[in-house]
Scaffold this active site. Structure first.
Site, PDB file in Angstrom:
ATOM      1  N   GLY A   1       0.813  -1.212   0.000  1.00 42.32           N
ATOM      2  CA  GLY A   1       0.000   0.000   0.000  1.00 42.32           C
ATOM      3  C   GLY A   1       0.841   1.253   0.000  1.00 42.32           C
ATOM      4  O   GLY A   1       2.009   1.246  -0.419  1.00 42.32           O
ATOM      5  N   ASN A   2       0.276   2.359   0.479  1.00 43.77           N
ATOM      6  CA  ASN A   2       0.992   3.639   0.474  1.00 43.77           C
ATOM      7  C   ASN A   2       2.315   3.549   1.220  1.00 43.77           C
ATOM      8  O   ASN A   2       3.360   3.991   0.731  1.00 43.77           O
ATOM      9  CB  ASN A   2       0.123   4.725   1.115  1.00 43.77           C
ATOM     10  CG  ASN A   2      -1.066   5.113   0.252  1.00 43.77           C
ATOM     11  OD1 ASN A   2      -1.170   4.710  -0.900  1.00 43.77           O
ATOM     12  ND2 ASN A   2      -1.975   5.884   0.819  1.00 43.77           N
TER      13      ASN A   2
ATOM     14  N   CYS B   1       3.073   7.072  12.429  1.00 42.28           N
ATOM     15  CA  CYS B   1       3.627   8.288  11.837  1.00 42.28           C
ATOM     16  C   CYS B   1       3.599   9.433  12.848  1.00 42.28           C
ATOM     17  O   CYS B   1       4.579  10.173  13.015  1.00 42.28           O
ATOM     18  CB  CYS B   1       2.874   8.653  10.564  1.00 42.28           C
ATOM     19  SG  CYS B   1       1.096   8.908  10.762  1.00 42.28           S
TER      20      CYS B   1
ATOM     21  N   GLY C   1      -4.098   5.323   3.719  1.00 37.85           N
ATOM     22  CA  GLY C   1      -4.577   4.135   3.039  1.00 37.85           C
ATOM     23  C   GLY C   1      -5.497   3.307   3.916  1.00 37.85           C
ATOM     24  O   GLY C   1      -5.791   3.663   5.064  1.00 37.85           O
TER      25      GLY C   1
ATOM     26  N   GLY D   1      -5.030   0.545   5.550  1.00 37.59           N
ATOM     27  CA  GLY D   1      -4.439   0.098   6.804  1.00 37.59           C
ATOM     28  C   GLY D   1      -4.491   1.176   7.873  1.00 37.59           C
ATOM     29  O   GLY D   1      -4.841   0.915   9.028  1.00 37.59           O
ATOM     30  N   THR D   2      -4.156   2.414   7.488  1.00 34.72           N
ATOM     31  CA  THR D   2      -4.204   3.527   8.439  1.00 34.72           C
ATOM     32  C   THR D   2      -5.626   3.750   8.934  1.00 34.72           C
ATOM     33  O   THR D   2      -5.870   3.931  10.131  1.00 34.72           O
ATOM     34  CB  THR D   2      -3.671   4.811   7.775  1.00 34.72           C
ATOM     35  OG1 THR D   2      -2.312   4.608   7.388  1.00 34.72           O
ATOM     36  CG2 THR D   2      -3.761   5.997   8.725  1.00 34.72           C
TER      37      THR D   2
ATOM     38  N   ASN E   1       3.420  12.115   6.376  1.00 33.32           N
ATOM     39  CA  ASN E   1       3.160  11.009   7.301  1.00 33.32           C
ATOM     40  C   ASN E   1       3.768   9.706   6.795  1.00 33.32           C
ATOM     41  O   ASN E   1       4.145   8.837   7.586  1.00 33.32           O
ATOM     42  CB  ASN E   1       1.657  10.836   7.518  1.00 33.32           C
ATOM     43  CG  ASN E   1       0.876  10.714   6.225  1.00 33.32           C
ATOM     44  OD1 ASN E   1       0.928  11.607   5.376  1.00 33.32           O
ATOM     45  ND2 ASN E   1       0.148   9.620   6.066  1.00 33.32           N
TER      46      ASN E   1
END
Length: 316
Positions: free
Chosen positions: A13-14, A128, A161, A163-164, A283
Protein backbone atom coordinates in the site's frame (compact mmCIF):
# COMPACT_ATOMS: atom_id res chain seq x y z
CA UNK A 1 32.08 -3.86 -1.02
CA UNK A 2 30.08 -4.80 2.08
CA UNK A 3 27.22 -7.16 1.36
CA UNK A 4 23.78 -5.73 2.03
CA UNK A 5 21.12 -7.43 4.12
CA UNK A 6 18.09 -8.55 2.13
CA UNK A 7 14.56 -7.45 2.90
CA UNK A 8 10.94 -8.22 2.11
CA UNK A 9 8.16 -5.65 2.34
CA UNK A 10 4.82 -7.15 3.35
CA UNK A 11 2.06 -4.74 2.37
CA UNK A 12 2.17 -2.96 -1.03
CA UNK A 13 0.00 0.00 0.00
CA UNK A 14 0.99 3.64 0.47
CA UNK A 15 3.49 2.94 3.25
CA UNK A 16 5.00 -0.17 1.68
CA UNK A 17 5.39 1.42 -1.75
CA UNK A 18 6.97 4.56 -0.32
CA UNK A 19 9.27 2.39 1.79
CA UNK A 20 10.43 0.44 -1.26
CA UNK A 21 11.40 3.60 -3.10
CA UNK A 22 13.21 4.93 -0.03
CA UNK A 23 15.17 1.74 0.50
CA UNK A 24 16.30 1.76 -3.11
CA UNK A 25 17.10 5.48 -3.05
CA UNK A 26 18.70 5.98 0.35
CA UNK A 27 19.64 2.75 2.14
CA UNK A 28 23.32 1.86 2.29
CA UNK A 29 22.82 -1.52 3.95
CA UNK A 30 19.47 -2.99 2.85
CA UNK A 31 18.51 -4.53 -0.49
CA UNK A 32 14.75 -5.14 -0.94
CA UNK A 33 14.18 -8.36 -2.88
CA UNK A 34 10.49 -9.16 -2.26
CA UNK A 35 7.22 -7.22 -2.17
CA UNK A 36 4.28 -9.20 -0.79
CA UNK A 37 0.54 -8.55 -0.91
CA UNK A 38 -2.77 -10.35 -1.34
CA UNK A 39 -4.34 -8.42 -4.23
CA UNK A 40 -3.00 -9.41 -7.68
CA UNK A 41 -4.24 -6.06 -9.05
CA UNK A 42 -2.27 -4.04 -6.48
CA UNK A 43 -0.59 -0.92 -7.84
CA UNK A 44 2.21 -1.42 -5.33
CA UNK A 45 2.99 -4.92 -6.58
CA UNK A 46 3.03 -3.69 -10.18
CA UNK A 47 5.39 -0.85 -9.28
CA UNK A 48 7.66 -3.26 -7.42
CA UNK A 49 7.90 -5.56 -10.42
CA UNK A 50 8.74 -2.59 -12.64
CA UNK A 51 11.60 -1.79 -10.25
CA UNK A 52 13.01 -5.29 -10.51
CA UNK A 53 11.59 -6.65 -7.26
CA UNK A 54 10.10 -10.15 -7.06
CA UNK A 55 6.45 -9.46 -6.21
CA UNK A 56 3.66 -11.82 -5.23
CA UNK A 57 0.02 -11.65 -4.18
CA UNK A 58 0.49 -14.93 -2.31
CA UNK A 59 0.88 -13.30 1.07
CA UNK A 60 3.16 -14.39 3.88
CA UNK A 61 2.61 -18.07 3.03
CA UNK A 62 4.33 -17.46 -0.30
CA UNK A 63 7.18 -15.54 1.31
CA UNK A 64 7.99 -18.25 3.83
CA UNK A 65 8.01 -20.88 1.08
CA UNK A 66 10.87 -19.18 -0.76
CA UNK A 67 14.19 -21.00 -0.94
CA UNK A 68 16.01 -17.80 -0.04
CA UNK A 69 14.43 -16.00 2.91
CA UNK A 70 15.13 -12.33 3.60
CA UNK A 71 17.17 -11.16 6.57
CA UNK A 72 14.55 -8.53 7.46
CA UNK A 73 10.84 -8.17 6.86
CA UNK A 74 9.13 -4.78 6.96
CA UNK A 75 5.50 -5.23 8.03
CA UNK A 76 3.43 -2.52 6.33
CA UNK A 77 -0.02 -4.11 6.57
CA UNK A 78 -2.20 -3.74 9.67
CA UNK A 79 -1.93 -4.35 13.39
CA UNK A 80 -4.02 -7.51 13.17
CA UNK A 81 -1.90 -8.87 10.32
CA UNK A 82 1.33 -8.39 12.23
CA UNK A 83 -0.16 -10.03 15.28
CA UNK A 84 -0.78 -13.08 13.09
CA UNK A 85 2.60 -12.93 11.33
CA UNK A 86 5.11 -11.97 14.00
CA UNK A 87 5.73 -15.42 15.43
CA UNK A 88 6.01 -16.90 11.94
CA UNK A 89 8.80 -14.45 11.11
CA UNK A 90 10.55 -15.29 14.36
CA UNK A 91 10.28 -19.01 13.74
CA UNK A 92 11.82 -18.51 10.29
CA UNK A 93 14.73 -16.53 11.74
CA UNK A 94 13.66 -13.28 10.07
CA UNK A 95 13.98 -10.01 11.96
CA UNK A 96 10.87 -7.82 11.78
CA UNK A 97 10.55 -4.06 11.56
CA UNK A 98 6.88 -3.39 12.23
CA UNK A 99 5.36 -0.26 10.66
CA UNK A 100 1.88 -1.06 12.05
CA UNK A 101 0.65 -0.05 15.51
CA UNK A 102 0.60 -3.70 16.65
CA UNK A 103 3.33 -2.95 19.22
CA UNK A 104 4.36 -6.58 19.71
CA UNK A 105 8.01 -5.61 19.89
CA UNK A 106 9.44 -2.62 21.78
CA UNK A 107 8.81 0.88 20.47
CA UNK A 108 11.63 2.26 18.33
CA UNK A 109 12.20 5.93 17.61
CA UNK A 110 15.63 6.26 15.95
CA UNK A 111 16.30 9.74 17.33
CA UNK A 112 15.68 8.56 20.90
CA UNK A 113 16.33 4.87 21.58
CA UNK A 114 17.67 3.04 18.53
CA UNK A 115 20.96 2.11 20.18
CA UNK A 116 19.08 0.32 22.97
CA UNK A 117 17.43 -2.13 20.57
CA UNK A 118 20.40 -3.77 18.85
CA UNK A 119 19.55 -7.30 20.02
CA UNK A 120 15.78 -7.16 19.46
CA UNK A 121 14.34 -9.30 16.64
CA UNK A 122 11.04 -7.41 16.31
CA UNK A 123 10.83 -3.64 16.75
CA UNK A 124 7.76 -1.44 16.45
CA UNK A 125 7.98 1.88 14.60
CA UNK A 126 5.03 3.23 16.63
CA UNK A 127 3.02 5.35 14.14
CA UNK A 128 3.63 8.29 11.84
CA UNK A 129 2.37 10.62 14.56
CA UNK A 130 4.49 8.84 17.14
CA UNK A 131 7.65 9.22 15.07
CA UNK A 132 6.94 12.93 14.61
CA UNK A 133 6.10 13.78 18.22
CA UNK A 134 7.77 11.30 20.58
CA UNK A 135 11.22 12.89 19.99
CA UNK A 136 9.89 16.27 21.13
CA UNK A 137 8.43 14.86 24.33
CA UNK A 138 11.71 13.03 24.97
CA UNK A 139 13.64 16.27 24.39
CA UNK A 140 11.56 18.01 27.05
CA UNK A 141 11.51 15.16 29.57
CA UNK A 142 15.31 14.89 29.60
CA UNK A 143 15.36 18.42 31.02
CA UNK A 144 12.29 18.54 33.30
CA UNK A 145 9.53 16.13 34.37
CA UNK A 146 6.58 15.93 31.97
CA UNK A 147 3.51 14.88 33.92
CA UNK A 148 1.26 14.93 30.83
CA UNK A 149 1.87 15.00 27.08
CA UNK A 150 -0.82 15.28 24.42
CA UNK A 151 -0.28 15.22 20.66
CA UNK A 152 -2.53 15.92 17.70
CA UNK A 153 -1.41 14.52 14.34
CA UNK A 154 -3.21 15.93 11.30
CA UNK A 155 -2.68 14.30 7.92
CA UNK A 156 -4.23 14.59 4.49
CA UNK A 157 -6.98 12.04 4.03
CA UNK A 158 -5.48 11.36 0.58
CA UNK A 159 -2.37 9.95 2.23
CA UNK A 160 -4.26 7.59 4.55
CA UNK A 161 -4.58 4.13 3.04
CA UNK A 162 -6.89 1.32 4.17
CA UNK A 163 -4.44 0.10 6.80
CA UNK A 164 -4.20 3.53 8.44
CA UNK A 165 -7.98 3.95 8.41
CA UNK A 166 -8.54 0.50 9.90
CA UNK A 167 -6.05 1.15 12.70
CA UNK A 168 -7.24 4.48 14.11
CA UNK A 169 -7.90 3.03 17.58
CA UNK A 170 -4.56 1.24 17.60
CA UNK A 171 -2.90 4.46 16.38
CA UNK A 172 -4.11 6.46 19.35
CA UNK A 173 -3.34 3.73 21.89
CA UNK A 174 0.14 2.93 20.60
CA UNK A 175 1.14 6.56 20.13
CA UNK A 176 -0.06 7.54 23.60
CA UNK A 177 1.87 4.67 25.16
CA UNK A 178 5.03 5.57 23.23
CA UNK A 179 4.84 9.13 24.60
CA UNK A 180 5.19 7.51 28.01
CA UNK A 181 7.60 4.63 27.39
CA UNK A 182 9.94 6.39 24.93
CA UNK A 183 9.06 10.04 25.42
CA UNK A 184 9.20 9.93 29.20
CA UNK A 185 5.80 11.49 29.97
CA UNK A 186 3.94 10.20 33.01
CA UNK A 187 0.70 10.20 31.01
CA UNK A 188 0.23 10.42 27.25
CA UNK A 189 -2.70 11.07 24.94
CA UNK A 190 -2.85 11.00 21.12
CA UNK A 191 -5.39 12.23 18.58
CA UNK A 192 -5.30 11.72 14.80
CA UNK A 193 -7.20 13.84 12.29
CA UNK A 194 -7.69 12.79 8.66
CA UNK A 195 -8.25 16.12 6.93
CA UNK A 196 -10.03 16.08 3.52
CA UNK A 197 -9.02 19.66 2.67
CA UNK A 198 -8.11 20.41 -0.96
CA UNK A 199 -5.43 20.98 -2.00
CA UNK A 200 -4.09 18.33 0.40
CA UNK A 201 -2.37 19.63 3.52
CA UNK A 202 1.09 18.63 4.68
CA UNK A 203 1.39 16.59 7.85
CA UNK A 204 1.14 18.82 10.92
CA UNK A 205 1.63 17.85 14.54
CA UNK A 206 0.96 19.72 17.75
CA UNK A 207 2.68 18.65 20.97
CA UNK A 208 1.53 19.84 24.38
CA UNK A 209 3.63 19.11 27.47
CA UNK A 210 2.98 20.02 31.07
CA UNK A 211 5.92 21.74 32.74
CA UNK A 212 6.93 22.51 36.33
CA UNK A 213 5.98 26.10 37.07
CA UNK A 214 9.60 27.30 37.16
CA UNK A 215 10.31 25.81 33.70
CA UNK A 216 7.44 27.74 32.12
CA UNK A 217 8.90 31.08 33.19
CA UNK A 218 11.74 32.78 31.31
CA UNK A 219 15.06 31.58 32.63
CA UNK A 220 17.73 28.90 32.45
CA UNK A 221 15.36 25.91 32.38
CA UNK A 222 13.38 27.40 29.52
CA UNK A 223 16.60 27.99 27.59
CA UNK A 224 17.67 24.39 28.21
CA UNK A 225 14.32 23.08 26.94
CA UNK A 226 14.57 25.17 23.77
CA UNK A 227 18.11 23.94 23.14
CA UNK A 228 17.11 20.32 23.78
CA UNK A 229 14.21 20.58 21.32
CA UNK A 230 16.43 22.18 18.65
CA UNK A 231 19.03 19.45 19.10
CA UNK A 232 16.34 16.78 18.74
CA UNK A 233 14.92 18.39 15.59
CA UNK A 234 18.38 18.33 14.03
CA UNK A 235 18.75 14.65 14.96
CA UNK A 236 15.44 13.74 13.31
CA UNK A 237 16.40 15.77 10.24
CA UNK A 238 19.37 13.46 9.74
CA UNK A 239 16.94 10.87 8.39
CA UNK A 240 13.79 12.96 7.66
CA UNK A 241 14.83 16.06 5.75
CA UNK A 242 11.32 17.54 5.65
CA UNK A 243 10.91 17.61 9.45
CA UNK A 244 10.80 21.12 10.93
CA UNK A 245 9.29 23.36 13.56
CA UNK A 246 6.84 25.90 12.19
CA UNK A 247 7.26 28.28 15.13
CA UNK A 248 9.40 28.74 18.21
CA UNK A 249 8.29 26.61 21.20
CA UNK A 250 5.57 28.48 23.09
CA UNK A 251 5.62 28.58 26.90
CA UNK A 252 2.57 29.39 29.05
CA UNK A 253 3.10 30.04 32.74
CA UNK A 254 1.40 27.95 35.39
CA UNK A 255 -2.25 28.58 36.17
CA UNK A 256 -5.00 27.09 38.31
CA UNK A 257 -6.63 25.79 35.10
CA UNK A 258 -3.61 23.50 34.64
CA UNK A 259 -3.38 22.48 38.30
CA UNK A 260 -0.40 24.69 38.89
CA UNK A 261 1.63 23.34 35.96
CA UNK A 262 3.00 25.37 33.09
CA UNK A 263 2.46 24.36 29.47
CA UNK A 264 4.66 24.03 26.40
CA UNK A 265 3.32 23.93 22.84
CA UNK A 266 5.46 22.76 19.92
CA UNK A 267 4.28 22.90 16.29
CA UNK A 268 5.79 20.55 13.69
CA UNK A 269 5.36 20.11 9.97
CA UNK A 270 6.64 17.20 7.88
CA UNK A 271 7.09 17.63 4.15
CA UNK A 272 7.34 14.41 2.17
CA UNK A 273 10.15 13.59 -0.25
CA UNK A 274 7.63 12.59 -2.92
CA UNK A 275 8.95 9.06 -3.32
CA UNK A 276 5.44 7.72 -3.89
CA UNK A 277 2.72 10.25 -3.10
CA UNK A 278 3.38 14.01 -3.47
CA UNK A 279 5.11 16.04 -0.78
CA UNK A 280 1.93 16.51 1.27
CA UNK A 281 2.33 12.89 2.46
CA UNK A 282 4.89 13.62 5.16
CA UNK A 283 3.16 11.01 7.30
CA UNK A 284 4.57 8.37 4.95
CA UNK A 285 8.07 9.87 5.03
CA UNK A 286 8.31 10.14 8.79
CA UNK A 287 7.65 6.45 9.42
CA UNK A 288 9.31 4.94 6.34
CA UNK A 289 12.44 7.05 6.86
CA UNK A 290 12.52 5.97 10.49
CA UNK A 291 12.22 2.34 9.39
CA UNK A 292 15.12 2.73 6.92
CA UNK A 293 17.29 4.38 9.57
CA UNK A 294 16.49 1.54 11.96
CA UNK A 295 17.28 -1.15 9.39
CA UNK A 296 20.54 0.50 8.34
CA UNK A 297 21.75 0.77 11.92
CA UNK A 298 20.62 -2.76 12.68
CA UNK A 299 22.68 -4.01 9.72
CA UNK A 300 25.76 -2.22 11.07
CA UNK A 301 25.29 -3.78 14.49
CA UNK A 302 24.63 -7.23 13.06
CA UNK A 303 27.82 -7.07 11.03
CA UNK A 304 29.75 -5.95 14.12
CA UNK A 305 28.43 -8.95 16.04
CA UNK A 306 29.48 -11.27 13.21
CA UNK A 307 32.93 -9.68 13.12
CA UNK A 308 33.31 -10.29 16.87
CA UNK A 309 32.25 -13.92 16.48
CA UNK A 310 34.63 -14.42 13.53
CA UNK A 311 37.51 -12.81 15.40
CA UNK A 312 36.85 -14.91 18.50
CA UNK A 313 36.65 -18.10 16.44
CA UNK A 314 39.90 -17.26 14.67
CA UNK A 315 41.67 -16.74 17.97
CA UNK A 316 40.36 -19.94 19.49
Amino acid sequence: MTKKLTAAIVGPGNIGTDLLKKLQRTSKNIEPIYMIGVDPNSDGLARAEALGIKASAGGVDWLLEQEVLPDIVFEATSASAHQANAQRYRDAGIHAIDLTPAAIGPYCCPAVNLEDLAAVDNVNMITCGGQATTPIVAAVSRIVPVEYAEIVASISSRSAGPGTRANVDEFTETTARALEVVGGAQKGKAIIILNPVEPPMKMRNTVYCSLPAEAARPGDLQDQIRASIQNMVETVQEYVEGYRLTAEPQFDEASDAWNGWGRLTVLIEVTGAGDYLPDYAGNLDIITSAAVATADRYADLLRSDKDVVTSTSSNA
